[in-house]
Design a protein around this motif. Structure first.
Motif, PDB file in Angstrom:
ATOM      1  N   TRP A  43       7.822  -9.153   8.439  1.00  0.00           N
ATOM      2  CA  TRP A  43       6.632  -9.488   7.648  1.00  0.00           C
ATOM      3  C   TRP A  43       5.382  -9.547   8.519  1.00  0.00           C
ATOM      4  CZ3 TRP A  43       4.412  -9.020   3.353  1.00  0.00           C
ATOM      5  CH2 TRP A  43       3.438  -9.894   2.875  1.00  0.00           C
ATOM      6  N   ILE A  44       5.502 -10.116   9.708  1.00  0.00           N
ATOM      7  CA  ILE A  44       4.336 -10.234  10.580  1.00  0.00           C
ATOM      8  C   ILE A  44       3.793  -8.871  10.975  1.00  0.00           C
ATOM      9  CG2 ILE A  44       5.634 -10.314  12.759  1.00  0.00           C
ATOM     10  CD1 ILE A  44       3.618 -12.522  13.651  1.00  0.00           C
ATOM     11  N   ASP A  45       4.636  -7.841  10.954  1.00  0.00           N
ATOM     12  CA  ASP A  45       4.208  -6.491  11.314  1.00  0.00           C
ATOM     13  C   ASP A  45       3.707  -5.693  10.117  1.00  0.00           C
ATOM     14  OD1 ASP A  45       4.968  -6.825  14.032  1.00  0.00           O
ATOM     15  OD2 ASP A  45       7.059  -6.477  13.469  1.00  0.00           O
ATOM     16  N   VAL A  46       3.934  -6.200   8.926  1.00  0.00           N
ATOM     17  CA  VAL A  46       3.576  -5.491   7.691  1.00  0.00           C
ATOM     18  C   VAL A  46       2.364  -6.115   7.014  1.00  0.00           C
ATOM     19  CG1 VAL A  46       4.362  -5.013   5.324  1.00  0.00           C
ATOM     20  CG2 VAL A  46       5.918  -4.668   7.262  1.00  0.00           C
ATOM     21  N   ALA A  47       2.273  -7.440   7.060  1.00  0.00           N
ATOM     22  CA  ALA A  47       1.360  -8.170   6.181  1.00  0.00           C
ATOM     23  C   ALA A  47      -0.100  -7.797   6.365  1.00  0.00           C
ATOM     24  CB  ALA A  47       1.547  -9.673   6.385  1.00  0.00           C
ATOM     25  N   ARG A  48      -0.605  -7.824   7.596  1.00  0.00           N
ATOM     26  CA  ARG A  48      -2.039  -7.599   7.792  1.00  0.00           C
ATOM     27  C   ARG A  48      -2.460  -6.227   7.262  1.00  0.00           C
ATOM     28  NH1 ARG A  48      -6.161  -9.198  11.272  1.00  0.00           N
ATOM     29  NH2 ARG A  48      -5.393 -11.306  10.916  1.00  0.00           N
ATOM     30  N   GLN A  49      -1.702  -5.187   7.597  1.00  0.00           N
ATOM     31  CA  GLN A  49      -2.079  -3.839   7.168  1.00  0.00           C
ATOM     32  C   GLN A  49      -2.056  -3.713   5.644  1.00  0.00           C
ATOM     33  OE1 GLN A  49       0.334  -0.756   8.864  1.00  0.00           O
ATOM     34  NE2 GLN A  49      -0.781   0.892   7.846  1.00  0.00           N
ATOM     35  N   ALA A  50      -1.053  -4.319   5.014  1.00  0.00           N
ATOM     36  CA  ALA A  50      -0.925  -4.201   3.565  1.00  0.00           C
ATOM     37  C   ALA A  50      -1.949  -5.035   2.817  1.00  0.00           C
ATOM     38  CB  ALA A  50       0.487  -4.610   3.134  1.00  0.00           C
ATOM     39  N   LEU A  51      -2.350  -6.154   3.394  1.00  0.00           N
ATOM     40  CA  LEU A  51      -3.188  -7.107   2.676  1.00  0.00           C
ATOM     41  C   LEU A  51      -4.673  -6.987   2.972  1.00  0.00           C
ATOM     42  CD1 LEU A  51      -0.950 -10.260   3.195  1.00  0.00           C
ATOM     43  CD2 LEU A  51      -1.257  -8.999   1.057  1.00  0.00           C
ATOM     44  N   ASP A  52      -5.038  -6.243   3.995  1.00  0.00           N
ATOM     45  CA  ASP A  52      -6.421  -6.324   4.459  1.00  0.00           C
ATOM     46  C   ASP A  52      -7.066  -4.958   4.643  1.00  0.00           C
ATOM     47  OD1 ASP A  52      -8.759  -7.510   5.336  1.00  0.00           O
ATOM     48  OD2 ASP A  52      -8.126  -7.495   7.418  1.00  0.00           O
TER      49      ASP A  52
ATOM     50  N   SER B  78      -4.198 -16.226   7.693  1.00  0.00           N
ATOM     51  CA  SER B  78      -4.162 -15.451   8.932  1.00  0.00           C
ATOM     52  C   SER B  78      -3.831 -13.986   8.684  1.00  0.00           C
ATOM     53  CB  SER B  78      -3.134 -16.048   9.895  1.00  0.00           C
ATOM     54  OG  SER B  78      -1.832 -16.006   9.331  1.00  0.00           O
ATOM     55  N   PHE B  79      -3.144 -13.693   7.585  1.00  0.00           N
ATOM     56  CA  PHE B  79      -2.818 -12.314   7.233  1.00  0.00           C
ATOM     57  C   PHE B  79      -3.901 -11.658   6.377  1.00  0.00           C
ATOM     58  CE2 PHE B  79       1.780 -13.807   7.552  1.00  0.00           C
ATOM     59  CZ  PHE B  79       1.962 -13.277   8.815  1.00  0.00           C
ATOM     60  N   THR B  80      -4.718 -12.456   5.711  1.00  0.00           N
ATOM     61  CA  THR B  80      -5.657 -11.916   4.723  1.00  0.00           C
ATOM     62  C   THR B  80      -7.120 -12.026   5.130  1.00  0.00           C
ATOM     63  OG1 THR B  80      -5.956 -13.995   3.513  1.00  0.00           O
ATOM     64  CG2 THR B  80      -4.052 -12.650   2.898  1.00  0.00           C
ATOM     65  N   ARG B  81      -7.393 -12.525   6.316  1.00  0.00           N
ATOM     66  CA  ARG B  81      -8.774 -12.817   6.725  1.00  0.00           C
ATOM     67  C   ARG B  81      -9.457 -13.742   5.708  1.00  0.00           C
ATOM     68  NH1 ARG B  81     -10.733  -9.026  10.798  1.00  0.00           N
ATOM     69  NH2 ARG B  81      -9.389  -7.198  10.907  1.00  0.00           N
ATOM     70  N   ASN B  82      -8.712 -14.760   5.294  1.00  0.00           N
ATOM     71  CA  ASN B  82      -9.237 -15.760   4.355  1.00  0.00           C
ATOM     72  C   ASN B  82      -9.746 -15.145   3.054  1.00  0.00           C
ATOM     73  OD1 ASN B  82      -9.076 -18.291   6.059  1.00  0.00           O
ATOM     74  ND2 ASN B  82     -10.359 -17.022   7.388  1.00  0.00           N
ATOM     75  N   ALA B  83      -9.016 -14.195   2.536  1.00  0.00           N
ATOM     76  CA  ALA B  83      -9.432 -13.507   1.322  1.00  0.00           C
ATOM     77  C   ALA B  83      -9.491 -14.453   0.124  1.00  0.00           C
ATOM     78  CB  ALA B  83      -8.463 -12.369   1.004  1.00  0.00           C
ATOM     79  N   ASP B  84     -10.430 -14.170  -0.782  1.00  0.00           N
ATOM     80  CA  ASP B  84     -10.430 -14.806  -2.094  1.00  0.00           C
ATOM     81  C   ASP B  84      -9.366 -14.142  -2.959  1.00  0.00           C
ATOM     82  OD1 ASP B  84     -12.599 -16.579  -1.610  1.00  0.00           O
ATOM     83  OD2 ASP B  84     -14.014 -14.940  -1.947  1.00  0.00           O
ATOM     84  N   TRP B  85      -8.859 -14.899  -3.929  1.00  0.00           N
ATOM     85  CA  TRP B  85      -7.791 -14.394  -4.803  1.00  0.00           C
ATOM     86  C   TRP B  85      -8.227 -14.452  -6.263  1.00  0.00           C
ATOM     87  CZ3 TRP B  85      -2.804 -12.627  -3.624  1.00  0.00           C
ATOM     88  CH2 TRP B  85      -2.443 -12.705  -2.269  1.00  0.00           C
ATOM     89  N   ILE B  86      -7.888 -13.396  -6.988  1.00  0.00           N
ATOM     90  CA  ILE B  86      -8.010 -13.371  -8.446  1.00  0.00           C
ATOM     91  C   ILE B  86      -6.608 -13.485  -9.027  1.00  0.00           C
ATOM     92  CG2 ILE B  86      -8.590 -11.966 -10.465  1.00  0.00           C
ATOM     93  CD1 ILE B  86     -10.811 -10.685  -8.761  1.00  0.00           C
TER      94      ILE B  86
END
Length: 254
Positions: free
Chosen positions: A81-90, A113-121
């Motif tokens: 997950w740590i290798d997948v999350a940032r690319q998929a989420l950001d 930390s994976f989303t750069r503090n993204a807002d969510w809908i």
């Protein structure tokens, strides 16, 4: 001549996991589909989306396999997950927000930390506000009740798999973004769900505006945060502020 600017987008995601709560449970599949703002000011699905398996580093319980039908051997050689999350989420810097149906679930795994503090809908909470007449508000009931334009039936199958579910949710999000502003959807998503009908008891199925004051008072201390919030909002309406039900045009422009 400079390249054309890339469109702003909201990335819709869906997760399949070994269970409901990290760290005891972990992600085994992520799917995504982007919704982008067009030059005509309308939001549309953008790109082909994608999906990838994730190695959860633990067995997948049989009760969970019975829902999504993903096998241990299918994820054994998948990335972590740590290798997948940032690319998929950001997909930075174009991403305006992330979205999911009942996003509170995805947010447990998709940490800041994976989303750069993204807002969510949360498309579930927004559906409660925009389409209160729906018989239910699950991703799939909304799909068949609303019949969103352009939704390829087979591409949205099988259910309970990451990409097909994200693809269906993206159609709901597209239509929500074309009815209300990003700011309004984010504001609704930051609050508990505003339920259009009573969930249980003698008044089950009634519009909250139809029940008596005594009945309403019984929900003000409910353990369910959505029920409690809705009862408080209806009480405020009866006292002269707020409302329960379909949003006004002014609110949609927030």
């Amino acid at each position: 001549m400079p390249p054309a600017p890339q469109p702003q987008l909201v990335r819709v995601i869906d997760l399949e996991t070994t269970g409901n709560a990290p760290p005891a449970h972990a992600v085994i599949e992520i799917g995504w589909q982007d919704v982008a703002l067009g030059v005509d000011g309308r939001w549309e699905l953008h790109g082909e989306g994608g999906r990838t398996f994730v190695n959860p580093n633990r067995p997948i319980p049989p009760v969970t396999q019975a829902i999504h039908h993903i096998l241990d051997e299918e994820v054994a050689d998948a990335p972590q997950w740590i290798d997948v999350a940032r690319q998929a989420l950001d997909p930075w810097p174009r991403r305006v927000a992330l979205a999911a149906h009942r996003s509170n679930f995805e947010e447990q795994y998709c940490t800041a930390s994976f989303t750069r503090n993204a807002d969510w809908i949360c498309t579930w909470k927004c559906a409660l506000r925009l389409w209160p007449d729906s018989p239910s508000f699950s991703n799939q009931v909304l799909r068949y009740w609303r019949k969103p334009a352009g939704l390829d039936h087979r591409r949205g199958l099988p259910i309970h798999r990451a990409y097909p579910d994200a693809y269906v949710t993206a159609h709901h999000l597209r239509d929500q973004l074309n009815e209300a502003s990003v700011a309004q959807l984010l504001a609704w998503s930051a609050e508990p769900g505003l339920l259009p009908r009573v969930r249980y008891g003698p008044d089950r199925g009634k519009d909250w505006r139809e029940i008596t004051d005594d009945s309403l008072a019984s929900f003000l201390s409910d353990r369910d945060v959505d029920i409690r919030f809705t009862a408080e909002t209806e009480l405020a309406r009866r006292r002269g502020g707020g409302h329960v039900g379909r949003a006004s045009a002014q609110e949609l422009l927030l």
